[in-house]
Design a protein around this motif. Structure first.
Motif, PDB file in Angstrom:
ATOM      1  N   ILE A 420       0.833  -1.202   0.000  1.00  0.00           N
ATOM      2  CA  ILE A 420       0.000   0.000   0.000  1.00  0.00           C
ATOM      3  C   ILE A 420       0.872   1.258   0.000  1.00  0.00           C
ATOM      4  O   ILE A 420       0.610   2.225  -0.720  1.00  0.00           O
ATOM      5  N   ILE A 421       1.940   1.241   0.799  1.00  0.00           N
ATOM      6  CA  ILE A 421       2.853   2.396   0.843  1.00  0.00           C
ATOM      7  C   ILE A 421       3.435   2.667  -0.541  1.00  0.00           C
ATOM      8  O   ILE A 421       3.519   3.819  -0.991  1.00  0.00           O
ATOM      9  N   ASP A 422       3.837   1.616  -1.232  1.00  0.00           N
ATOM     10  CA  ASP A 422       4.396   1.781  -2.580  1.00  0.00           C
ATOM     11  C   ASP A 422       3.387   2.385  -3.545  1.00  0.00           C
ATOM     12  O   ASP A 422       3.752   3.035  -4.521  1.00  0.00           O
ATOM     13  N   TYR A 423       2.100   2.166  -3.268  1.00  0.00           N
ATOM     14  CA  TYR A 423       1.037   2.635  -4.164  1.00  0.00           C
ATOM     15  C   TYR A 423       0.617   4.085  -3.867  1.00  0.00           C
ATOM     16  O   TYR A 423       0.019   4.747  -4.708  1.00  0.00           O
ATOM     17  N   ILE A 424       0.978   4.593  -2.679  1.00  0.00           N
ATOM     18  CA  ILE A 424       0.520   5.911  -2.230  1.00  0.00           C
ATOM     19  C   ILE A 424       0.972   7.063  -3.141  1.00  0.00           C
ATOM     20  O   ILE A 424       0.159   7.931  -3.483  1.00  0.00           O
ATOM     21  N   PRO A 425       2.235   7.145  -3.563  1.00  0.00           N
ATOM     22  CA  PRO A 425       2.635   8.283  -4.414  1.00  0.00           C
ATOM     23  C   PRO A 425       1.823   8.384  -5.706  1.00  0.00           C
ATOM     24  O   PRO A 425       1.501   9.489  -6.153  1.00  0.00           O
ATOM     25  N   LEU A 426       1.468   7.248  -6.288  1.00  0.00           N
ATOM     26  CA  LEU A 426       0.633   7.269  -7.496  1.00  0.00           C
ATOM     27  C   LEU A 426      -0.746   7.831  -7.170  1.00  0.00           C
ATOM     28  O   LEU A 426      -1.270   8.688  -7.900  1.00  0.00           O
ATOM     29  N   LEU A 427      -1.325   7.349  -6.082  1.00  0.00           N
ATOM     30  CA  LEU A 427      -2.623   7.881  -5.658  1.00  0.00           C
ATOM     31  C   LEU A 427      -2.543   9.384  -5.408  1.00  0.00           C
ATOM     32  O   LEU A 427      -3.404  10.155  -5.845  1.00  0.00           O
ATOM     33  N   ALA A 428      -1.488   9.794  -4.713  1.00  0.00           N
ATOM     34  CA  ALA A 428      -1.342  11.200  -4.349  1.00  0.00           C
ATOM     35  C   ALA A 428      -1.260  12.098  -5.570  1.00  0.00           C
ATOM     36  O   ALA A 428      -1.889  13.160  -5.629  1.00  0.00           O
ATOM     37  N   SER A 429      -0.487  11.677  -6.568  1.00  0.00           N
ATOM     38  CA  SER A 429      -0.305  12.505  -7.760  1.00  0.00           C
ATOM     39  C   SER A 429      -1.610  12.705  -8.508  1.00  0.00           C
ATOM     40  O   SER A 429      -1.799  13.715  -9.187  1.00  0.00           O
ATOM     41  N   GLN A 430      -2.518  11.748  -8.389  1.00  0.00           N
ATOM     42  CA  GLN A 430      -3.783  11.826  -9.121  1.00  0.00           C
ATOM     43  C   GLN A 430      -4.904  12.465  -8.282  1.00  0.00           C
ATOM     44  O   GLN A 430      -5.773  13.136  -8.816  1.00  0.00           O
ATOM     45  N   LEU A 431      -4.859  12.276  -6.985  1.00  0.00           N
ATOM     46  CA  LEU A 431      -5.955  12.755  -6.135  1.00  0.00           C
ATOM     47  C   LEU A 431      -5.862  14.239  -5.823  1.00  0.00           C
ATOM     48  O   LEU A 431      -6.877  14.901  -5.593  1.00  0.00           O
ATOM     49  N   GLY A 432      -4.633  14.766  -5.760  1.00  0.00           N
ATOM     50  CA  GLY A 432      -4.473  16.173  -5.396  1.00  0.00           C
ATOM     51  C   GLY A 432      -4.249  16.350  -3.906  1.00  0.00           C
ATOM     52  O   GLY A 432      -4.534  15.463  -3.095  1.00  0.00           O
ATOM     53  N   VAL A 433      -3.760  17.540  -3.533  1.00  0.00           N
ATOM     54  CA  VAL A 433      -3.343  17.803  -2.160  1.00  0.00           C
ATOM     55  C   VAL A 433      -4.502  17.715  -1.174  1.00  0.00           C
ATOM     56  O   VAL A 433      -4.405  17.047  -0.135  1.00  0.00           O
ATOM     57  N   SER A 434      -5.606  18.383  -1.479  1.00  0.00           N
ATOM     58  CA  SER A 434      -6.717  18.458  -0.516  1.00  0.00           C
ATOM     59  C   SER A 434      -7.266  17.081  -0.189  1.00  0.00           C
ATOM     60  O   SER A 434      -7.439  16.717   0.982  1.00  0.00           O
ATOM     61  N   PHE A 435      -7.544  16.299  -1.237  1.00  0.00           N
ATOM     62  CA  PHE A 435      -8.102  14.962  -1.041  1.00  0.00           C
ATOM     63  C   PHE A 435      -7.110  14.098  -0.275  1.00  0.00           C
ATOM     64  O   PHE A 435      -7.476  13.357   0.644  1.00  0.00           O
ATOM     65  N   PHE A 436      -5.834  14.211  -0.634  1.00  0.00           N
ATOM     66  CA  PHE A 436      -4.816  13.397   0.020  1.00  0.00           C
ATOM     67  C   PHE A 436      -4.724  13.735   1.504  1.00  0.00           C
ATOM     68  O   PHE A 436      -4.697  12.845   2.359  1.00  0.00           O
ATOM     69  N   ASP A 437      -4.632  15.037   1.815  1.00  0.00           N
ATOM     70  CA  ASP A 437      -4.503  15.443   3.216  1.00  0.00           C
ATOM     71  C   ASP A 437      -5.690  14.967   4.048  1.00  0.00           C
ATOM     72  O   ASP A 437      -5.534  14.563   5.206  1.00  0.00           O
ATOM     73  N   GLU A 438      -6.852  14.998   3.436  1.00  0.00           N
ATOM     74  CA  GLU A 438      -8.069  14.624   4.168  1.00  0.00           C
ATOM     75  C   GLU A 438      -8.164  13.119   4.387  1.00  0.00           C
ATOM     76  O   GLU A 438      -8.520  12.664   5.474  1.00  0.00           O
TER      77      GLU A 438
END
Length: 589
Positions: A420-438
């Motif tokens: 899951i950790i390895d997958y997080i940067p990909l998710l983050a780049s697509q979701l955007g800062v606000s969604f990620f922080d939340e």
């Protein structure tokens, strides 16, 4: 006089090595065999041909390990006998090795004989190689005949037409041999033989042989004929395949032995590739469905691995009508091995089905697999989600699967958390800062406190990648304060994680961030009571200094904050702390 003494001295090591070949201790003999090339070089090509090769031919060892090493060495011995014109001499000892009882030795001997045959002239083939094949074929013991089977393809392609007739006839006899081991060897080598024979002889000679072997009473023979079927199909036309191979194929798919069905399932994409579109549509779709519904878990596991590969050869409607119902059943199969195999492959259907069908039919199955009780299943589906993302987009994927991903981030199996950790940067780049922080920010911090070191290490790398995605300002305001707050935690592991995170993130931030936020925390940890933390502090300075040197205030920072800290660490009682402090001090210069 001196010349004679030098010659005697030069021959002495050879005598020692030859004695080792006769030694009682198997390790001595094994070492001598592994130095055969050295012996041969020292002897020279003439003495190798006249003395060493006859010696090896006469002295067959009784230790399988030694014989295996000898069979391997002789396959690379051509240059030591004087080149191709003398290569046939090596066939003598290899023929003896091809008749021993141990299967591994015989197989290696056959491999080496074929390697030697590739450099022989036509005359040498006719004079030495083919007679060797015939002698082994007529051997009283089954070991000779099994080895002979592996030599026929090479012999056939280099033989005269008259000899080829003899070889085809002799090979057919192996398929009716009384010994199952010989029939197995024939089935194993029939595919290679088929590649060297014209279509006319395949139909007249090879096909009847194949049919006989595919109906053998021993399933260990039948299982090897799957490879033969593929090899033969690749040489025949569509009509010829329908005439000669459809019946054997149907029989194999429903064979009473699960091992045969397993082999068909494991090679189903290769079979599909070898036959025409008409046969795929009329025969293979239903055959594949049958394998996916097999009673044996091993067969279903193999068939599951072929799902995306086979789906490429049929249209979307057939996939949805015939394959997807089976896939849905396999998602809840009682065998975790079946589910794990499917989890690895199911995402490969997304590019074939397209966005709409993937969303409707595959996403619910992904969600089920993400919640599977087996960690291997969960891990396999996570590792392949990127394929799905490319088809339906991260927004839709995250909406559907984010709750499951968040749940897996706290999975009891650390390898699942790591995936899951390895997958997080990909998710983050697509979701955007606000969604990620939340949704995911707190998760990323929780991993820094994980009890497994590999998770904590991956979490620090993850923070660096997130800094590269969202920028230094985001890291300065969101992540770095939380990381630095752990630097004063009573638990030394938390303080250690702070140092690791700082060191990992440093190249991704600016000198100003290091000066204002990171350096004060590092300086405070110089006097930490735990030596491991102090020497990691020293190591961190070595990483921080090159970044600080990019600042206009470099000299002041190094003189007022870094050098005094390193001076203190250089006087530390712990040797490791002193070593890394001195190494970091060199970076200041």
């Amino acid at each position: 006089m001196n010349t004679e003494m030098e010659n005697e001295d030069s021959l002495y090591p050879i005598a020692v090595l030859l004695d080792e070949l006769r030694a009682e201790d198997v390790n001595y003999r094994l070492n001598a065999i592994r130095r055969l090339s050295t012996i041969a070089l020292a002897l020279g090509v003439e003495r190798t041909r006249d003395e060493l090769i006859p010696f090896l031919e006469e002295s067959i060892d009784d230790e399988d390990e030694v014989l295996l090493a000898l069979a391997d060495e002789l396959g690379n011995f051509v240059e030591y006998t004087g080149g191709k014109e003398h290569a046939h001499l090596i066939l003598g000892p290899l023929e003896n090795l091809a008749a021993v009882e141990e299967t591994l030795v015989r197989d290696k001997a056959v491999e080496s004989i074929n390697k030697i045959a590739s450099v022989l002239s036509q005359q040498q083939i006719e004079t030495y190689y083919i007679p060797l094949v015939k002698r082994l074929s007529e051997g009283e013991w089954f070991t000779n005949r099994t080895s002979a089977c592996g030599l026929y393809a090479t012999a056939y392609k280099n033989a005269t037409p008259a000899t080829q007739i003899e070889l085809r006839t002799a090979f057919k006899r192996f398929c009716s041999d009384d010994t199952p081991m010989v029939r197995r060897a024939a089935a194993k080598n029939l595919a290679a033989m088929a590649k060297e024979i014209s279509k006319e002889h395949i139909i007249n000679d090879i096909l009847p042989t194949f049919i006989k072997l595919s109906q053998d009473e021993q399933d260990s023979v039948r299982v090897l004929t799957v490879e033969d079927l593929i090899s033969i199909a690749e040489t025949l036309s569509l009509d010829e395949i329908k005439t000669y191979l459809l019946t054997p194929l149907r029989t194999m798919v429903s064979d009473k032995s699960w091992r045969v069905r397993y082999m068909i399932a494991e090679n189903f994409v290769r079979i599909t590739k070898a036959v025409g579109e008409e046969i795929i549509r009329d025969e293979l779709v239903l055959a594949f469905v049958r394998l996916l519904k097999d009673n044996e878990a091993e067969v279903k596991t193999a068939a599951s691995s072929q799902v995306p590969g086979f789906a490429q050869y049929i249209d979307k409607q057939m996939i949805l009508k015939h394959i997807m119902p089976c896939v849905k059943d396999l998602v809840t199969d009682t065998s975790q091995h079946v589910r794990a195999s499917l989890a690895t492959q199911i995402s490969g259907l997304a590019p074939i089905l397209g966005k709409e069908a993937t969303t409707e039919h595959l996403l619910p199955l992904f969600l089920q697999l993400l919640k599977d009780e087996s960690p291997d299943v969960r891990l396999n589906i996570i590792s392949k989600l990127e394929q799905v993302n490319e088809v339906i987009g991260i927004e839709l994927l995250s909406q559907s699967l984010l709750p499951a991903i968040v749940e897996l981030a706290e999975d009891k199996q650390w390898r699942v958390r790591l995936a899951i950790i390895d997958y997080i940067p990909l998710l983050a780049s697509q979701l955007g800062v606000s969604f990620f922080d939340e949704k995911l920010g707190s998760l990323c911090m929780s991993w820094l406190r994980d009890h497994v070191y590999s998770i904590r290490e991956a979490a620090t790398v993850n923070l660096k990648k997130l800094t590269e995605v969202f920028g230094v300002d985001w890291a300065k305001n969101t992540i770095i304060p939380k990381v630095l707050s752990m630097g004063s935690h009573p638990n030394y592991l938390y303080r250690m994680t702070t140092i690791f995170a700082i060191t990992t993130m440093a190249p991704a931030v600016t000198p100003e961030v290091i000066r204002d936020y990171i350096l004060p925390t590092v300086n405070n940890l110089v006097t930490d009571p735990i030596p491991n933390i102090r020497f990691n502090v020293a190591k961190s300075y070595e990483v921080l200094i090159p970044v600080l040197k990019q600042s206009q205030e470099t000299g002041i920072l190094l003189d007022t904050q870094v050098k005094p800290a390193l001076d203190k660490l250089k006087e530390d009682m712990d040797a490791d702390v002193k070593y890394f402090a001195e190494r970091a001090f060199l970076a200041v210069q």
